[in-house]
Design a protein around this motif. Sequence first.
Motif, PDB file in Angstrom:
ATOM      1  N   ARG A   1       0.819  -1.212   0.000  1.00 35.09           N
ATOM      2  CA  ARG A   1       0.000   0.000   0.000  1.00 35.09           C
ATOM      3  C   ARG A   1       0.854   1.264   0.000  1.00 35.09           C
ATOM      4  O   ARG A   1       0.347   2.370  -0.125  1.00 35.09           O
ATOM      5  CB  ARG A   1      -0.956  -0.015   1.196  1.00 35.09           C
TER       6      ARG A   1
ATOM      7  N   CYS B   1      -3.277  -1.033  -5.439  1.00 35.67           N
ATOM      8  CA  CYS B   1      -4.448  -1.896  -5.638  1.00 35.67           C
ATOM      9  C   CYS B   1      -4.227  -2.845  -6.807  1.00 35.67           C
ATOM     10  O   CYS B   1      -4.710  -3.989  -6.798  1.00 35.67           O
ATOM     11  CB  CYS B   1      -5.706  -1.068  -5.847  1.00 35.67           C
TER      12      CYS B   1
ATOM     13  N   SER C   1     -10.958   0.245  -7.445  1.00 36.64           N
ATOM     14  CA  SER C   1     -11.376  -0.699  -6.409  1.00 36.64           C
ATOM     15  C   SER C   1     -12.601  -1.472  -6.861  1.00 36.64           C
ATOM     16  O   SER C   1     -12.682  -2.701  -6.689  1.00 36.64           O
ATOM     17  CB  SER C   1     -11.679   0.058  -5.111  1.00 36.64           C
TER      18      SER C   1
ATOM     19  N   PHE D   1     -10.628  -4.766  -1.201  1.00 37.50           N
ATOM     20  CA  PHE D   1     -10.370  -3.670  -2.131  1.00 37.50           C
ATOM     21  C   PHE D   1     -10.942  -2.339  -1.654  1.00 37.50           C
ATOM     22  O   PHE D   1     -10.509  -1.281  -2.110  1.00 37.50           O
ATOM     23  CB  PHE D   1     -10.892  -4.024  -3.529  1.00 37.50           C
TER      24      PHE D   1
ATOM     25  N   TYR E   1      -8.390   0.165  -0.327  1.00 34.26           N
ATOM     26  CA  TYR E   1      -7.554   0.967  -1.204  1.00 34.26           C
ATOM     27  C   TYR E   1      -8.206   2.284  -1.613  1.00 34.26           C
ATOM     28  O   TYR E   1      -7.563   3.138  -2.201  1.00 34.26           O
ATOM     29  CB  TYR E   1      -7.238   0.192  -2.497  1.00 34.26           C
TER      30      TYR E   1
END
Length: 671
Positions: free
Chosen positions: A24, A31, A107, A179, A182
Amino acid sequence: MSTLVQPRVALAIANLRSMQWPIRRLGPYSCVLGFILIGSAALALSRAVLIGWQWDRVDVTDSLWSMLLQGLRSDLITLGLFAAPMVVLLPLFVAANRLSWWSRLSSVWLSVSLIAILLLEFATPQFLYEYDSRPNRLFVEYLVYPREVSAMLWTGYKGTLALVALGLTAAGWLTVRHFNRYRDTVDPWRTRTVLLVWPIVVIVLFVMIRSSFQHRPANLATFAFCDDAMVNSLVTNSAYSVLSAVYGLKNEAQSEIYGNMPAQEIVSRVRKGMAAGPASFTSDQFPTLHKQVASVRRERPLNLVIVLEESLGAGFVEELGGVPITPHLNGLANQGIWFDQLYATGTRSVRGIEAIVAGFPPTPALSVVKLDKSQRGFETLASVLRRAGYRSEFVYGGESHFDNMRGFFLGNGFHDIVDRKDMVAPKFVGSWGASDEDLFDKAHQRLQALHESRQPYFLLVFSSSNHTPFEFPDGRIELHEQPKQTVHNAVKYADHALGGFLKQARASKYWADTLVMVVADHDTRVYGDELVPVNKFHIPGVILGADTQPRRIASTVSQIDLAPTLLSLMGIDSEHPFPGRDLTRTLAEFGNQPPLPAPRAMMQFDQNFAWLQDNQVTVLLPDGDVRYFTYDRRTKSLDPTSTQSPEMARNALANVLMPSWLYREQLYRVR
């Protein structure tokens, strides 16, 4: 624990929780990397489970680690394809100062993509069981008919559906939850950094997707390493297999995947193989158009009925070495013209229809029943007979629009369609329509009416009871096994219904002037550890009715030979483009003297094309590869051989290139 240690432990745990997952820290690209890592792990796990399930067939290849490594390669291709759209769009969002919007969109896109990939993996075991392959073009074809397929799945596979739904729900929840992390919590990067890194990410994705530094990118053929097509399919993932099938649709009717050949050589080889005689060909424009003089001379030509039996392979007929569950069909072996070595051209009903009704050879494309250029003016038995004054009808217990049968038939010679909606108060209705008994009752009614009208007729009757989920009425047969809804019981019921129809027909007035052929469209569950499982293309076929004398045909016969042979037995002189042979003039069993053309059959198994001649099998693979085998008809085994036959390979290539050419240029017609 001391009071001094406790605060230190609590502080350490708090620090760990506050740390970001390392990827990250990659800003907006985190992602994408997360998607690739999680997707690779999930697909690898799925592949491992499938390999474990099919270990008996995988183990003999001694290539487990190669399969896993090549599988990772195919997974990276797939995941790269899904990730690429968002990476390509990134600079546009950066330029508009809307990077946060891109994070949210990514995402959602990557979550949906991963769920779709997992859905196909969850669907793979059942598809593998049915078709001995990962989801492929057949999977795509079935998606066109959601109502029929949904009814079939709900009726026959409730347990499987429940497990898939449960697994997909859990996987979907975990995917979305992951997800969502993110969307707003990635480390912020400066615009300059994002754009400087972007070309590197694009290059990496390009290399992943292309997966080759050769002049051609990797494709399905890249991952084929053994002679077992099912094991080869395990190397890839199901999303890749389906995407390859969708991509391949743009090349429909293009048999050039096997190689090229000059047009003159194609025509010469195909015409010679037809054994029709040079003088019979009537056109330079239409390569296979020729005149056929019937070998049987009749004052009044016979009518014709073709009973097309769904998924009834030789393995269900004792006379052909199968399970003894078709006593009525088996009993016909000494009552008509019985084919010991008849081979289907494919694994789908529409492939059988194109071969039997249109006399058309197989290609790696969809069947012509479904292709655009063959919906009008495409030659069939019905169009040949229409010119001779016949009325042609198609009788089916289900919905005739399935697989585009209605459109193809009505556009190519048939006068009328009789299907489920025309059957009043049927005794039993399943997922695929009315039962075979209802079907044959309706067919018998139509035959009586047509006979009374004294107009010549052709009736195509297509059964459906022997189709998963194997539904048929209770109390009609003594079950072969438990539970009731199994393929063996369904086949036994289909045979029961066929026996009842033939008993009615023999006692009817129309029997004396009608030729009746009973033949399968294909076998059920075509599988095996060969590139083309030849034994699973073996089907029963018998010609009865009128003055037909019992005759045993031991020679190899293809489905495409049936149309010209039936025309000859009916006593009809005709002009048509069917490239199959009139067996009454080319087989020793009909009293013909040497020299005679070598009997042969052709089979299409996904993208592999097989040419069977004597005990030799030549298999054409995409990208021009050719493999040679010997086929033992007694043991039904296919064994590699070092003996090569370039001449046989050239004949095979000519006969798979010709139908693609005829379809593409719309040359499969009379003028």
